[in-house]
Design an enzyme around this catalytic site. Sequence first.
Site, short mmCIF file in Angstrom:
data_model
loop_
_atom_site.label_atom_id
_atom_site.label_comp_id
_atom_site.label_asym_id
_atom_site.label_seq_id
_atom_site.Cartn_x
_atom_site.Cartn_y
_atom_site.Cartn_z
N HIS A 155 0.80 -1.22 0.00
CA HIS A 155 0.00 0.00 0.00
C HIS A 155 0.84 1.28 0.00
O HIS A 155 1.88 1.36 0.64
CB HIS A 155 -0.92 0.01 1.23
CG HIS A 155 -0.16 -0.01 2.53
ND1 HIS A 155 0.26 1.14 3.15
CD2 HIS A 155 0.27 -1.03 3.31
CE1 HIS A 155 0.91 0.84 4.27
NE2 HIS A 155 0.92 -0.47 4.39
N ASP A 156 0.37 2.27 -0.75
CA ASP A 156 0.88 3.64 -0.71
C ASP A 156 2.33 3.78 -1.15
O ASP A 156 2.97 4.80 -0.88
CB ASP A 156 0.71 4.23 0.70
CG ASP A 156 -0.74 4.24 1.15
OD1 ASP A 156 -1.51 5.04 0.60
OD2 ASP A 156 -1.11 3.44 2.04
N GLY B 46 5.01 -1.22 2.54
CA GLY B 46 4.16 -0.06 2.40
C GLY B 46 4.90 1.25 2.57
O GLY B 46 5.94 1.32 3.24
#
Length: 257
Positions: free
Chosen positions: A121-122, A139
């Site tokens: 994520h991200d 992440g």
Amino acid sequence: MASEISPRAEVSPKAKIGDNCKIYPFVYIEDDVVIGDNCIIFPFVSILNGTRMGNRNKIHQGTVIAALPQDFEFQGEKSEVIIGDCNVLRENVVINRGTHAGGKTIIGNNNFLLEGVHILHDTKVGNQCVFGYGSKIAGDCEIGDGAILTSAVLQLPNTRVGEYSTVLSGSVFNKDVPPYIIACGNPATFTGVNTPMCQKAGFSEKTIKHIANAYRLVFHGKVSLFDATNQIKDQIPDSPERQKIIDFLTTADRGVI
């Protein structure tokens, strides 16, 4: 030209599919998905809500795009995966969408992700990067343009890889990898300037020499990172590459390898 979508693919009528795409049997595409033109989606690919994909991408079997974040802070918010143009995602790649509302995992243009790569994520990936077999990117990471992470590299959370750096097979790192270098080991350490990639990027011999001198101050000068950065400012001729090194080092909140 209309896209060719197999009747055995499960594609939401709400998904936006561009022109001249080929979608093979057993592909699964959810509602909130945008796919550009001239993309090829091979069998058993899952493209989930929040995907925004550009043109001329090739997605191989078993890949999952915009999988739910593997993050205990995720509460079901709406977030995205943004993929640019001309990327190749080989078999069993997994890309997670952002954790919080409005969060984005971003993959730029002309990247090549080999089998089993996982980008969490991200994370933000630049352009023309290569991720080798089974590499895992945690992440909130950043990877600059032209970076190469070879096979089975493990990049831990909130770390960065600078542009035109290469991290060799089996390496693990929890600090930043500055631009234009080669890193190796567990934990990864500096092994030299990435001369082949710098030459490929069009850097002159003089520029590469200045990069090498800058990193000699950082990694062999036996001074703090702060002092080494000041020495680079004082001793290395000004250039865009020198400034990128300085900017990277002065924003290395987790330190450098």
